[in-house]
Design an enzyme around this catalytic site. Structure first.
Site, PDB file in Angstrom:
ATOM      1  N   CYS A   8      76.056  85.227  86.417  1.00  0.00           N
ATOM      2  CA  CYS A   8      76.787  84.074  85.905  1.00  0.00           C
ATOM      3  C   CYS A   8      76.817  83.073  87.055  1.00  0.00           C
ATOM      4  O   CYS A   8      77.581  83.240  87.998  1.00  0.00           O
ATOM      5  CB  CYS A   8      78.205  84.446  85.478  1.00  0.00           C
ATOM      6  SG  CYS A   8      79.200  82.996  85.031  1.00  0.00           S
ATOM      7  N   CYS A  41      80.367  80.916  87.141  1.00  0.00           N
ATOM      8  CA  CYS A  41      81.661  81.527  87.483  1.00  0.00           C
ATOM      9  C   CYS A  41      81.462  83.021  87.683  1.00  0.00           C
ATOM     10  O   CYS A  41      80.858  83.423  88.679  1.00  0.00           O
ATOM     11  CB  CYS A  41      82.769  81.176  86.481  1.00  0.00           C
ATOM     12  SG  CYS A  41      82.422  81.423  84.727  1.00  0.00           S
ATOM     13  N   SER A  42      81.930  83.858  86.753  1.00  0.00           N
ATOM     14  CA  SER A  42      81.854  85.297  86.991  1.00  0.00           C
ATOM     15  C   SER A  42      81.817  86.066  85.688  1.00  0.00           C
ATOM     16  O   SER A  42      82.304  87.185  85.616  1.00  0.00           O
ATOM     17  CB  SER A  42      83.071  85.740  87.807  1.00  0.00           C
ATOM     18  OG  SER A  42      84.252  85.328  87.135  1.00  0.00           O
ATOM     19  N   CYS A  43      81.245  85.473  84.623  1.00  0.00           N
ATOM     20  CA  CYS A  43      81.224  86.124  83.310  1.00  0.00           C
ATOM     21  C   CYS A  43      80.525  87.478  83.403  1.00  0.00           C
ATOM     22  O   CYS A  43      79.460  87.591  84.003  1.00  0.00           O
ATOM     23  CB  CYS A  43      80.533  85.225  82.293  1.00  0.00           C
ATOM     24  SG  CYS A  43      81.393  83.656  82.080  1.00  0.00           S
TER      25      CYS A  43
END
Lengths: 216, 217
Positions: free
Chosen positions: A113, A116-118
């Protein structure tokens, strides 16, 4: 196959430069929110306990092991990952819309991702620090072979690498290749081989496994 | 926004370092930053796109200097004030000026809330403009607000490989427009298309909403 002999011994125990400030800031925020009636302190414990002890990569490993052992389940998983994964009771937040990507001798999949941090929480739990870090988010898309080398993973030059940037609410789980010599293993024994990183796509599954790296 | 969060393709960050025996949380403050964020998310005062935008909308140097849960903490503080749940003054002093009229998410509802998640698929009247196999170009655009079309694909041509139906449109949802949904597609870009002679072969796949895309040949 993967020359997994160099170890990642970087110890990150140097303290956060703002640790004491952050501890105070969070403590103050918590007591403020509790005093205002916006947060139930017992709810905080449930959130923490859920992701420390109940939801983790062992969930994903069970799904992968069943796909390896049961061709009908594998077909269902590839056709409708959300439904097949839900049959284990793994569902909900950050896994509402699942897609499973099958690694083959011709194609290797790797998930990132960049924005962000999906990450697919119901099957892998919370993401490791490296997944959320700038080096991975920056380089996975333009230097995937370099990133794989950082993990000690070398793939044949003719294998196509597909990188999946999780830019929306679809969540991707890699179905790694089943290693040779595992025909006699039970689903539970197979699950023991499957590492978290292999389901993100930064490693391949090996047999015999490196015990300490298997998903727990 | 073209912020520091949009990292795809940046150089200079060095190797990916794994932490040995990594714990789920590094210390109590990370646990609490995580749990407070989820608990306050459960108040229903904002959505995931608003909260992503609150995290990314920082001066680039500050964003890059923050550790992960510092982004969350920053985002939570911003959201609490923006939603009017706490005042700047309360945040500064840590002292509550009376109770909120918004009720906390009770502990016994947490499991159910996590299990239900928040599905983003929607039925819409419009037919999809594209189908698998179609060539599309990501529009050249630089919206100052939240968007999920990273800079590294803008202006580039890819091929639709999946149609996921229609999903809540992040760019609108981040502005609080909850009812907007568009068709969303998985689009494959060859490494050569994105990185030219510096590509390593293979492809990068992204999920992109229809308003980001135009037909290409």
């Amino acid at each position: 196959m993967s020359s997994h002999d160099h170890h990642h011994d970087h110890n990150h125990d140097h303290e956060h430069p703002r640790l004491s400030e952050l501890q105070l800031r969070v403590k103050a925020l918590e007591s403020l929110l509790v005093d205002k009636g916006l947060v139930d302190p017992a709810a905080l414990d449930v959130f923490i306990d859920t992701y420390e002890t109940k939801v983790g990569p062992r969930n994903g490993a069970q799904v992968v092991a069943k796909a390896w052992a049961d061709p009908k389940f594998k077909a269902a998983l590839l056709a409708d990952a959300s439904a097949a994964i839900k049959s284990f009771g793994f569902e909900g937040r950050q896994g509402e819309h699942m897609v499973v990507l099958e690694n083959t001798p011709k194609v290797h999949n790797m998930v990132v991702c960049t924005l962000c941090s999906c990450y697919p929480w119901p099957v892998l739990g919370l993401p490791p620090v490296w997944y959320k870090s700038a080096p991975y988010r920056a380089r996975a898309v333009n230097d995937p072979r370099g990133v794989l080398a950082d993990f000690g993973t070398e793939l044949p030059g003719d294998i196509e690498i597909k990188v999946w940037d999780s830019t929306a609410e679809l969540r991707y789980l890699v179905l790694p290749m089943r290693p040779a010599g595992t025909d006699h293993l039970s689903e539970d024994e197979l699950a023991d081989l499957i590492t978290r990183n292999s389901m993100i796509g930064t490693e391949i599954v090996t047999f015999p496994a490196k015990a300490q790296e298997a998903a727990e | 926004m073209n912020g520091a969060h949009d990292m795809g393709g940046m150089h200079g960050f060095g190797p990916v370092l794994q932490e040995k025996d990594e714990p789920w949380f590094h210390g109590e403050w990370e646990k609490k930053a995580f749990a407070l964020t989820l608990a306050c998310g459960g108040l229903g005062q904002w959505n995931i796109d608003i909260s992503r935008h609150a995290r990314e909308n920082q001066p680039p140097a500050q964003y890059l200097d923050n550790s992960y849960y510092e982004q969350w903490l920053h985002g939570l503080e911003v959201l609490l004030v923006e939603a009017g749940l706490v005042t700047e003054d309360e945040l500064k002093t840590g002292k509550a000026n009376g109770k909120s009229n918004v009720a906390a998410l009770p502990a016994d509802r947490v499991f159910k809330a996590l299990q239900q998640g928040s599905p983003y698929a929607r039925e819409i009247a419009e037919a999809p403009a594209f189908k698998p196999g179609d060539k599309v170009r990501v529009k050249s655009m630089n919206p100052p607000g939240h968007t999920r079309a990273p800079q590294y694909v803008r202006g580039h041509v890819g091929e639709i490989v999946m149609h996921h139906g229609a999903h809540v449109f992040a760019d609108a949802s981040a502005r609080g427009e909850h009812g907007v949904a568009h068709h969303i597609y998985n689009v494959a870009f060859t490494a050569e298309e994105l990185w030219g002679a510096d590509g390593q072969g293979g492809a990068v796949h992204l999920d992109l909403w229809e308003p980001y895309l135009e037909r290409a040949r």
